[in-house]
Design an enzyme around this catalytic site. Structure first.
Site, short mmCIF file in Angstrom:
data_model
loop_
_atom_site.label_atom_id
_atom_site.label_comp_id
_atom_site.label_asym_id
_atom_site.label_seq_id
_atom_site.Cartn_x
_atom_site.Cartn_y
_atom_site.Cartn_z
CG HIS A 162 -83.58 44.24 -48.48
ND1 HIS A 162 -82.83 44.81 -49.49
CD2 HIS A 162 -84.18 43.15 -49.02
CE1 HIS A 162 -82.97 44.10 -50.59
NE2 HIS A 162 -83.79 43.08 -50.33
CB CYS A 246 -76.72 47.09 -50.83
SG CYS A 246 -78.21 47.55 -49.96
#
Length: 251
Positions: A162, A246
């Site tokens: 990511h 996250c």
């Protein structure tokens, strides 16, 4: 109170979570639960109202709530994960957003987007274009946030899951990054780090950041720069390519 921090308890199937760019390693679920509790406690100690998104025990990666919900002002955007196995995580995230009274929009059709690819800094939203996020999703996101005065800047990724696996922003708007994973020239400037965990920070306040205990040199450097640095051990989540960003959505 600073705001609401949404978190989601680890699934008992956590060890089955996806890994893409690293080798699989055994995950200690009991330790992961303890680490998640400590993460929650750190958010609460910084003044955040920590609230649970309903558990999604059938989804091993569901603890990574950031991927299932993006919040921009009063708008909650529900991504469509680039990993088909994770798309069932969205329903619980939507219910949590509705409980907060947020407006709801979604990324749909053939578009794919993970929240971990979205980095908001002031009026700019950087979006990672990698394995989990495609061009259609970037176009949809651009249309959704334009009425809020936001500009979307896409970033091509290299060898990383990511965008926030490679870069995040400090409270002063400067970036900490692993530049080898990022398209050159997109970011105005950044502080390069040598520890993988050092490029992941959660901004908890005007001078306060949360960073992984796996990046002690970066933590010391940020402290020396005048930031209030809180560290948490998230080793079991890092085995699944997770990082401090996250594990929560700050509203």
């Amino acid at each position: 109170m600073t705001g609401v921090a949404l978190v989601r308890r680890p699934s008992p199937r956590l060890a089955e979570g996806l890994v893409t760019h690293i080798d699989r390693a055994p995950v200690d679920f009991d330790l992961a639960v303890k680490q998640h509790d400590a993460y929650r406690a750190t958010l609460a100690a910084a003044g955040w109202d920590v609230r649970d998104v309903e558990a999604a025990e059938e989804h091993p990666d569901s603890v990574f709530i950031e991927d299932a919900l993006i919040v921009c002002e009063d708008l909650a955007i529900l991504p469509r994960s680039g990993a088909p196995e994770r798309r069932g995580e969205r329903a619980g995230a939507e219910r949590a957003a509705r409980e907060l009274g947020l407006r709801i929009a979604s990324i749909d059709g053939s578009a794919t987007l993970d929240g971990g690819d979205v980095l908001q800094v002031g009026a700019t939203i950087y979006v990672g274009r990698g394995g989990r996020t495609n061009a259609d999703a970037i176009r949809q996101l651009r249309a959704l946030v334009a009425p809020l005065g936001r500009t979307v800047v896409p970033v091509a990724l290299r060898g990383v899951l990511h965008l926030k696996s490679a870069v995040t922003a400090l409270p002063d708007g400067t970036f900490v990054a692993l530049p080898e994973h990022l398209e050159p020239g997109v970011f105005p400037s950044f502080r390069p780090v040598t520890e993988e965990g050092g490029c992941h920070v959660v901004v908890l306040g005007e001078e306060t950041v949360l960073i992984s205990a796996s990046a002690p040199r970066t933590a010391d450097h940020l402290t020396d720069l005048g930031f209030d640095v809180h560290t948490v051990d998230i080793s079991e989540f890092e085995k699944l390519e997770g990082c401090v960003t996250c594990l929560s959505v700050l509203v």
